[in-house]
Design a protein around this motif. Structure first.
Motif, PDB file in Angstrom:
ATOM      1  N   UNK A  12     -13.114  86.759  15.249  1.00  0.00           N
ATOM      2  CA  UNK A  12     -12.852  85.394  15.762  1.00  0.00           C
ATOM      3  C   UNK A  12     -12.138  85.663  17.137  1.00  0.00           C
ATOM      4  N   UNK A  13     -12.505  85.208  18.305  1.00  0.00           N
ATOM      5  CA  UNK A  13     -11.916  85.689  19.476  1.00  0.00           C
ATOM      6  C   UNK A  13     -10.557  85.401  19.807  1.00  0.00           C
ATOM      7  N   UNK A  14     -10.318  84.066  18.912  1.00  0.00           N
ATOM      8  CA  UNK A  14      -8.976  83.445  19.145  1.00  0.00           C
ATOM      9  C   UNK A  14      -7.776  84.105  18.233  1.00  0.00           C
ATOM     10  N   UNK A  15      -7.970  84.565  16.857  1.00  0.00           N
ATOM     11  CA  UNK A  15      -7.381  84.861  15.995  1.00  0.00           C
ATOM     12  C   UNK A  15      -7.346  86.581  16.077  1.00  0.00           C
ATOM     13  N   UNK A  16      -8.766  87.102  16.376  1.00  0.00           N
ATOM     14  CA  UNK A  16      -8.917  88.638  16.204  1.00  0.00           C
ATOM     15  C   UNK A  16      -9.177  89.139  14.997  1.00  0.00           C
ATOM     16  N   UNK A  17      -9.227  88.230  13.907  1.00  0.00           N
ATOM     17  CA  UNK A  17      -9.643  88.396  12.626  1.00  0.00           C
ATOM     18  C   UNK A  17     -11.031  88.622  12.345  1.00  0.00           C
ATOM     19  N   UNK A  18     -11.617  89.229  11.544  1.00  0.00           N
ATOM     20  CA  UNK A  18     -12.895  89.758  11.173  1.00  0.00           C
ATOM     21  C   UNK A  18     -13.353  88.347  10.540  1.00  0.00           C
ATOM     22  N   UNK A  19     -14.601  87.917  10.859  1.00  0.00           N
ATOM     23  CA  UNK A  19     -15.247  86.712  10.384  1.00  0.00           C
ATOM     24  C   UNK A  19     -16.093  87.258   9.006  1.00  0.00           C
ATOM     25  N   UNK A  46     -22.580  92.471  20.555  1.00  0.00           N
ATOM     26  CA  UNK A  46     -22.792  92.992  19.170  1.00  0.00           C
ATOM     27  C   UNK A  46     -21.610  93.982  18.776  1.00  0.00           C
ATOM     28  N   UNK A  47     -20.723  94.123  17.761  1.00  0.00           N
ATOM     29  CA  UNK A  47     -19.931  94.967  17.018  1.00  0.00           C
ATOM     30  C   UNK A  47     -20.236  95.696  15.824  1.00  0.00           C
ATOM     31  N   UNK A  48     -20.142  96.987  15.901  1.00  0.00           N
ATOM     32  CA  UNK A  48     -20.410  97.832  14.643  1.00  0.00           C
ATOM     33  C   UNK A  48     -19.145  98.407  14.428  1.00  0.00           C
ATOM     34  N   UNK A  49     -19.130  98.384  13.128  1.00  0.00           N
ATOM     35  CA  UNK A  49     -18.231  99.303  12.355  1.00  0.00           C
ATOM     36  C   UNK A  49     -18.857 100.487  11.701  1.00  0.00           C
ATOM     37  N   UNK A  50     -18.406 101.765  12.007  1.00  0.00           N
ATOM     38  CA  UNK A  50     -18.884 102.950  11.207  1.00  0.00           C
ATOM     39  C   UNK A  50     -18.255 103.347  10.125  1.00  0.00           C
ATOM     40  N   UNK A  51     -18.777 102.839   8.870  1.00  0.00           N
ATOM     41  CA  UNK A  51     -18.047 102.992   7.693  1.00  0.00           C
ATOM     42  C   UNK A  51     -18.750 104.179   6.780  1.00  0.00           C
ATOM     43  N   UNK A  52     -17.580 104.676   6.163  1.00  0.00           N
ATOM     44  CA  UNK A  52     -17.896 106.034   5.476  1.00  0.00           C
ATOM     45  C   UNK A  52     -18.614 105.675   4.075  1.00  0.00           C
ATOM     46  N   UNK A  53     -19.677 106.301   3.704  1.00  0.00           N
ATOM     47  CA  UNK A  53     -20.346 106.035   2.428  1.00  0.00           C
ATOM     48  C   UNK A  53     -19.346 106.957   1.456  1.00  0.00           C
ATOM     49  N   UNK A  54     -19.040 106.074   0.032  1.00  0.00           N
ATOM     50  CA  UNK A  54     -18.161 106.562  -0.937  1.00  0.00           C
ATOM     51  C   UNK A  54     -18.952 106.671  -2.098  1.00  0.00           C
ATOM     52  N   UNK A  55     -18.304 107.917  -2.889  1.00  0.00           N
ATOM     53  CA  UNK A  55     -18.917 107.860  -4.183  1.00  0.00           C
ATOM     54  C   UNK A  55     -17.982 107.411  -5.455  1.00  0.00           C
ATOM     55  N   UNK A  56     -18.395 107.186  -6.529  1.00  0.00           N
ATOM     56  CA  UNK A  56     -17.983 106.617  -7.327  1.00  0.00           C
ATOM     57  C   UNK A  56     -18.211 107.672  -8.620  1.00  0.00           C
ATOM     58  N   UNK A  57     -17.067 108.398  -9.214  1.00  0.00           N
ATOM     59  CA  UNK A  57     -17.600 109.222 -10.121  1.00  0.00           C
ATOM     60  C   UNK A  57     -16.694 109.197 -11.446  1.00  0.00           C
ATOM     61  N   UNK A  58     -17.291 108.919 -12.435  1.00  0.00           N
ATOM     62  CA  UNK A  58     -16.431 108.597 -13.747  1.00  0.00           C
ATOM     63  C   UNK A  58     -16.179 110.124 -14.342  1.00  0.00           C
ATOM     64  N   UNK A  59     -15.066 109.775 -15.140  1.00  0.00           N
ATOM     65  CA  UNK A  59     -14.683 110.993 -16.024  1.00  0.00           C
ATOM     66  C   UNK A  59     -14.213 110.555 -17.112  1.00  0.00           C
ATOM     67  N   UNK A  60     -14.698 111.542 -18.211  1.00  0.00           N
ATOM     68  CA  UNK A  60     -14.426 111.207 -19.430  1.00  0.00           C
ATOM     69  C   UNK A  60     -13.881 112.404 -20.301  1.00  0.00           C
ATOM     70  N   UNK A  61     -12.976 112.400 -21.273  1.00  0.00           N
ATOM     71  CA  UNK A  61     -12.442 113.523 -21.977  1.00  0.00           C
ATOM     72  C   UNK A  61     -12.966 113.168 -23.631  1.00  0.00           C
ATOM     73  N   UNK A  62     -13.239 114.347 -24.383  1.00  0.00           N
ATOM     74  CA  UNK A  62     -13.625 114.138 -25.529  1.00  0.00           C
ATOM     75  C   UNK A  62     -13.281 115.647 -26.385  1.00  0.00           C
ATOM     76  N   UNK A  63     -12.758 115.175 -27.656  1.00  0.00           N
ATOM     77  CA  UNK A  63     -12.163 116.165 -28.558  1.00  0.00           C
ATOM     78  C   UNK A  63     -13.358 116.633 -29.058  1.00  0.00           C
TER      79      UNK A  63
END
Length: 910
Positions: free
Chosen positions: A903-910, A394-411
């Motif tokens: 994939x053990x032949x191509x090395x690509x992630x399935x 079993x392979x595990x990737x440790x992936x960072x959790x990211x945030x999306x922050x919206x920005x708006x400008x108003x006069x």
């Protein structure tokens, strides 16, 4: 008739949660009723590597009703289709990535029941050649990058933070008295030199027919005249920050677990700080030149931090909040519509770049390391146990959790302002003098030499006998007669008898002295003892001098009366006085001086070491000095600017000068028209400060370009002392260097500053000879060394017309009677008006806008209604509307383990 399959189009998915990365793909299958029998299933056989989503996951979407997706394990094809219902063409629709490609498509059918698929020949266009497969437009293989949920899903989300901005634009056309008079003084040889305040009033000033004012207008074009105008507009904008969804970003690590194996993972999260300081905590602290990263973990806090240190911003306080004001170009239009649009463009450019930079810094701010351990002793870290109970790796990737922050400008509003220029704003600001007690070097290990005493005078006894030497007479045997000097022959003693029988003896004697003691010279006969003999004698008669005789080393004695009393000699004992010679005394002094010099040399070495340590310690203390809060520094600067402004009003008679009488009415009047607490100022960089055409050369007397206190401070002509000097001077001392070329002069002087390997990087301006305040920030040092400041006082809402009337008294009316030049998109009411009339219309418009409760509600609606997606992302701002929007992606300190396969032949992630 052969079946015909054609690609129709792609369309957005009308439901939330999928985003723009996927589309509804539609294909039309045409044929007669015999080719499309009722109840049969028809499907498009697509390559299995196309990421097709199950239509059943999108209930309520009309285009996907009746559609199905069939995948068989190990098959190279997947089938998307529908059951034929009704007559006419049949549309097959499915959800797949929006990216377009070209691929081989098969058309298959199956009769009712669980019958297998049968390939059907079809044409790719009407009149085309039928075949069992056709090259057609299909979705691109693979899954698209997931960008999160669409923005519409976050409609109504309230902002978690906000930041106030502003853009200031001078309004050209009005020539203010204060700035114009300063310009006339700066150009004494031009036609408008010598302007006075009284020439800015009356008809000749209104229509600029006064010769000097006309020359002033001609000299400065429309853009440059904005610097002479006393009025301008500030457009205020608010930046909102919204919390959107989260997602997993790029892998931060990889772990594999063998069948039946267990791996214990300890996650250690650390944040890199940006302020370089001395710390004994176990944390990594680093800072590299321009790689100065924000300390903040949130883009809103990072933007606020960046604004507090930006030296190009004017700062004001609006509603208790610091508003950062940018300076835009001069506006020839007095229309609020035009100035709002221009201000929105400036705000968009700066804030978009600012949040992108802050987000990039936050991304680099997080660093996570993983390590495999057998036991853990770090109780503050996060501990995970990954166990593989399956029979395969079993392979595990440790992936960072990211945030999306919206920005708006108003006069959110427009304010009329009064602008005025003030020179040398930091001249009267006090600087902090660091108190640092330097310990004296330890001299207890040195033995102070004892001085050799000076040589004393010596009394040396000398014994000699005065013999009875007779030359004639019968007294030769008895020596009992009394003798006196022979007249005319003092060296002959005479005893008078018969003429032929007189006794004559010797009365003058010269005795040889022993050698003088070493280092001494014979000075005189201190005393003479004749032991009671019946004699008289002289030692200082003129014929005896010098006596003693240093050349012969003798003493002389002449008897003046003598009776030997029968003795053949008389004993004499002289006390001779010897004094030290100059050479002997010099030798003693030289020995003392040599001992003292050796001692002083050692003391100097210790003092030099102590001095060097004290300098290094002081530099370390100076470098680590805690800066005062930016709020307090800006408040002091604002007060100093306003104090200088009041002094300016005093010189023109608009504010009383007598300190004995407090001018309550005048002060209340100024505060009634202008929001003094919101006064802002723009600092002009020091390079604008005028100076001599040929700058004087730097010498050892130089202490920086702008020393404060000025001329009365003692120049640094000796090695820098440790006491009695302003610490700020340590950043502006002159040192001598060898010239870079071989041409004379052979040496050059430069104003330098002191550093060590332990000090923080020197403040901005250290290499320029700036005056540096060690407990201040970059903005304060800019202020202290600035050429001038532009002070901008916002007019209080509702007081625009009254403030204009007051300004006409202070700044005059030059140019207000000139025809206003209409600009594109100006209101029709501006046509055919004078500059003063258009200003009055502008003030009336702002006055009415301030009184409109709907406008106030619009400026605050985001806090009530929350996020509302803006179509197109940016549009030139309309007054009081949201006009700009973007999304920033930021990392968090959280990491998730995701199981993946390769994939053990191509090395690509399935």
């Amino acid at each position: 008739m052969a079946l015909v399959v054609t690609f129709v189009n792609t369309q957005s998915i009308p439901t939330s949660g999928i985003g723009a990365a996927y589309k509804i793909w539609s294909y039309k299958v045409e044929g007669n009723s015999a080719d499309l029998p009722q109840g049969h299933r028809f499907a498009l056989a697509l390559p299995a590597d196309i990421h097709v989503l199950d239509p059943g996951s999108f209930p309520g979407v009309p285009a996907l009703e009746g559609m199905f997706l069939q995948r068989d394990q190990g098959e190279a094809r997947q089938y998307v289709g529908r059951t034929v219902g009704g007559s006419g063409p049949q549309v097959i629709a499915f959800v797949a990535p929006a990216r377009v490609s070209t691929g081989e498509v098969l058309l298959v059918k199956a009769s009712p029941g669980s019958n297998p698929w049968v390939a059907v020949p079809f044409a790719g266009a009407a009149g085309g050649s039928p075949s069992h497969s056709q090259k057609m437009t299909v979705p691109a293989p693979g899954a698209p990058a997931y960008a999160g949920r669409p923005l519409v899903d976050f409609m109504g989300t309230l902002p978690y933070a906000s930041e106030l901005f502003g853009v200031y634009q001078p309004l050209s056309g009005w020539f203010g008295a204060h700035s114009s008079i300063a310009a006339s003084v700066a150009h004494p040889n031009l036609p408008f030199a010598g302007l006075t305040l009284d020439r800015f009033r009356g008809d000749t000033a209104l229509n600029m027919s006064d010769p000097a004012l006309a020359a002033l207008k001609q000299h400065y074009d429309a853009a440059a005249s904005g610097g002479l105008s006393p009025v301008g507009l500030v457009n205020l904008f608010r930046e909102y920050f919204f919390e959107f969804d989260t997602f997993l970003g790029a892998p931060a690590g990889h772990i594999w677990v063998s069948p039946g194996g267990t791996v214990e993972v300890v996650e250690t999260s650390s944040r890199r700080t940006l302020i370089e300081k001395v710390s004994e905590q176990s944390e990594e602290i680093s800072r590299k030149t321009e790689e100065s990263l924000t300390e903040q973990d949130d883009v809103a806090d990072a933007v606020k931090e960046d604004n507090s240190s930006d030296t190009k911003l004017g700062v004001s306080a609006t509603g208790g909040v610091n508003a950062k004001i940018y300076h835009a170009d001069v506006s020839a239009s007095f229309s609020t519509q035009n100035t709002v649009k221009r201000g929105s463009e400036v705000t968009h450019k700066h804030t978009r770049t600012q949040t992108a930079k802050a987000t990039s810094e936050i991304k680099r701010n997080f660093k996570t390391t993983f390590k495999t351990v057998t036991e853990t002793t770090d109780t503050s870290s996060r501990r995970y146990v990954l166990e593989n109970k399956s029979d395969h790796l079993v392979n595990y990737e440790l992936r960072r959790k990211m945030r999306k922050v919206g920005v708006q400008l108003q006069h959110i509003g427009t304010r009329l302002c009064w602008q005025v220029y003030l020179g040398e704003p930091g001249r009267d600001l006090g600087l902090g003098d660091m108190v640092h007690v330097v310990e004296a070097p330890d001299l207890t290990g040195l033995n102070k030499p004892e001085k050799l005493p000076p040589l004393d005078e010596k009394l040396v006894p000398f014994h000699f006998e005065v013999p009875f030497l007779i030359s004639q007479g019968p007294d030769a045997e008895e020596a009992e007669e009394t003798y006196v000097p022979t007249p005319g022959l003092p060296c002959r003693g005479l005893h008078d008898r018969e003429p032929l029988e007189n006794d004559i003896i010797q009365f003058c004697f010269e005795e040889k002295l022993p050698p003088a003691p070493p280092g001494y010279a014979l000075s005189k006969i201190a005393s003479m003892d004749h032991h009671g003999a019946q004699v008289h004698y002289t030692l200082d008669a003129s014929d005896l001098l010098p006596n003693p005789d240093p050349d012969k080393n003798t003493i002389k004695l002449r008897l003046t009366y003598a009776n030997f009393q029968g003795k053949k000699s008389l004993p004499f004992d002289a006390m001779l006085l010897y004094i030290p010679t100059e050479a002997a005394q010099k030798k003693i002094n030289d020995l003392n001086a040599a001992r003292e010099a050796e001692y002083n040399k050692e003391v100097a070495r210790l003092q030099h070491d102590a001095y060097g340590k004290a300098v290094r310690e002081r530099l370390r203390l100076v470098s680590s000095m805690r800066a005062r809060s930016p709020e307090n520094l800006r408040s002091e600067e604002r007060r100093m600017v306003f104090r200088n402004l009041i002094r300016r009003l005093e010189t023109t008679g608009h504010y009383p000068q007598d300190p004995k009488h407090l001018p309550f009415p005048e002060a209340e009047g100024i505060q009634q028209f202008f929001d003094v607490d919101e006064m802002l100022y723009f600092v002009a960089p020091d390079f604008w400060r005028p100076g001599p055409l040929v700058a004087p050369p730097v010498t050892k007397e130089s202490v920086g370009r702008y020393p404060v206190p000025p001329e009365d401070e003692t120049p640094v002509t000796t090695p820098l002392p440790l006491l009695g000097q302003t610490v700020a001077g340590w950043y502006s001392r002159a040192d001598k260097y060898k010239a870079l070329d071989t041409q004379p002069p052979p040496n050059e002087w430069r104003v330098n500053y002191l550093i060590t390997e332990q000090t923080q990087p020197a403040p901005l301006g250290s290499s320029l000879g700036w005056l540096i305040q060690i407990d201040a920030d970059e903005r304060r040092n800019e202020f202290l060394n600035s050429a001038w400041v532009k002070a901008v006082l916002p007019v209080r809402p509702g007081q625009e017309l009254a403030a204009l009337s007051w300004l006409k008294e202070v700044e005059g009316e030059a140019g207000l009677g000139v025809n206003y030049v209409p600009q594109p998109k100006d209101p029709e009411t501006y046509q055919g008006k004078k500059v003063g009339q258009v200003l009055a219309l502008l003030a009336t418009h702002l006055n009415s806008a301030d009184a409109d409760i709907e406008i106030t509600r619009n400026s605050e609606k985001v806090f009530e209604t929350g996020f509302d997606p803006l179509s197109g992302g940016f549009k030139p701002a309309e007054p009081y509307q949201v006009f700009d929007q973007w999304v920033e992606v930021m990392p968090t300190d959280q990491v998730a383990a995701v199981a993946v396969q390769y994939d053990p032949k191509t090395g690509q992630q399935l």
